[in-house]
Design a protein around this motif. Structure first.
Motif, short mmCIF file in Angstrom:
data_model
loop_
_atom_site.label_atom_id
_atom_site.label_comp_id
_atom_site.label_asym_id
_atom_site.label_seq_id
_atom_site.Cartn_x
_atom_site.Cartn_y
_atom_site.Cartn_z
N ASP A 123 69.51 40.89 80.61
CA ASP A 123 69.27 42.21 81.18
C ASP A 123 67.81 42.65 81.14
N LEU A 124 66.87 41.73 80.97
CA LEU A 124 65.46 42.10 80.99
C LEU A 124 64.88 42.07 82.40
N GLY A 125 65.47 41.30 83.28
CA GLY A 125 64.96 41.22 84.64
C GLY A 125 63.91 40.13 84.79
N GLY A 126 63.44 39.95 85.98
CA GLY A 126 62.51 38.88 86.28
C GLY A 126 61.08 39.15 85.89
N TYR A 127 60.73 40.40 85.63
CA TYR A 127 59.34 40.75 85.32
C TYR A 127 59.16 41.12 83.86
N ALA A 128 60.01 40.64 82.99
CA ALA A 128 59.93 40.97 81.58
C ALA A 128 58.78 40.20 80.93
N ASN A 129 58.28 40.77 79.85
CA ASN A 129 57.25 40.10 79.08
C ASN A 129 57.61 40.17 77.60
N ALA A 130 56.71 39.72 76.75
CA ALA A 130 57.00 39.68 75.31
C ALA A 130 57.24 41.08 74.75
N LYS A 131 56.53 42.05 75.28
CA LYS A 131 56.68 43.42 74.77
C LYS A 131 58.06 43.98 75.07
N THR A 132 58.58 43.76 76.28
CA THR A 132 59.91 44.29 76.60
C THR A 132 60.99 43.56 75.80
N ALA A 133 60.81 42.24 75.56
CA ALA A 133 61.77 41.51 74.73
C ALA A 133 61.74 42.03 73.29
N TYR A 134 60.54 42.32 72.80
CA TYR A 134 60.40 42.86 71.46
C TYR A 134 61.04 44.24 71.35
N MET A 135 60.85 45.08 72.34
CA MET A 135 61.44 46.42 72.32
C MET A 135 62.97 46.35 72.36
N LYS A 136 63.50 45.41 73.15
CA LYS A 136 64.94 45.24 73.20
C LYS A 136 65.47 44.84 71.83
#
Length: 93
Positions: A49-62
């Motif tokens: 559910d992060l999508g195609g434009y996710a980066n390390a920061k969004t993975a960390y926030m999740k």
């Protein structure tokens, strides 16, 4: 990309085992299937559910939001944990 490659390797190992061990593949390849399914579950927990434009920061926030959720409500998928005071108050009324 590393986690994607690990998942791909595990899937390939399982598929190779199934082809090689026919017709007893269900019994002989069970451990490989269990390993693959657990890895796929962990991959989805981390990247799903992060999508195609996710980066390390969004993975960390999740991950951070999931840890906060588990601290407050218990593991995801087990339902919301009850506070000790709520159980006693509900039984009295």
């Amino acid at each position: 990309m590393v986690d994607n490659e690990i998942l791909s390797i595990l899937r390939q190992r399982f598929e190779d085992c199934v082809l090689y061990e026919q017709p007893d593949h269900e019994r002989k390849c069970r451990s490989l299937l269990d390993t693959y399914e657990k890895a796929a579950e962990n991959w989805f927990i981390k990247y799903g559910d992060l999508g195609g434009y996710a980066n390390a920061k969004t993975a960390y926030m999740k991950q951070k939001h999931r840890m906060i959720w588990e601290r407050r409500h218990g593991p995801v998928g087990t339902g919301m944990k009850q506070v000790a005071g709520e159980d006693e108050a509900a039984s009295e009324h």
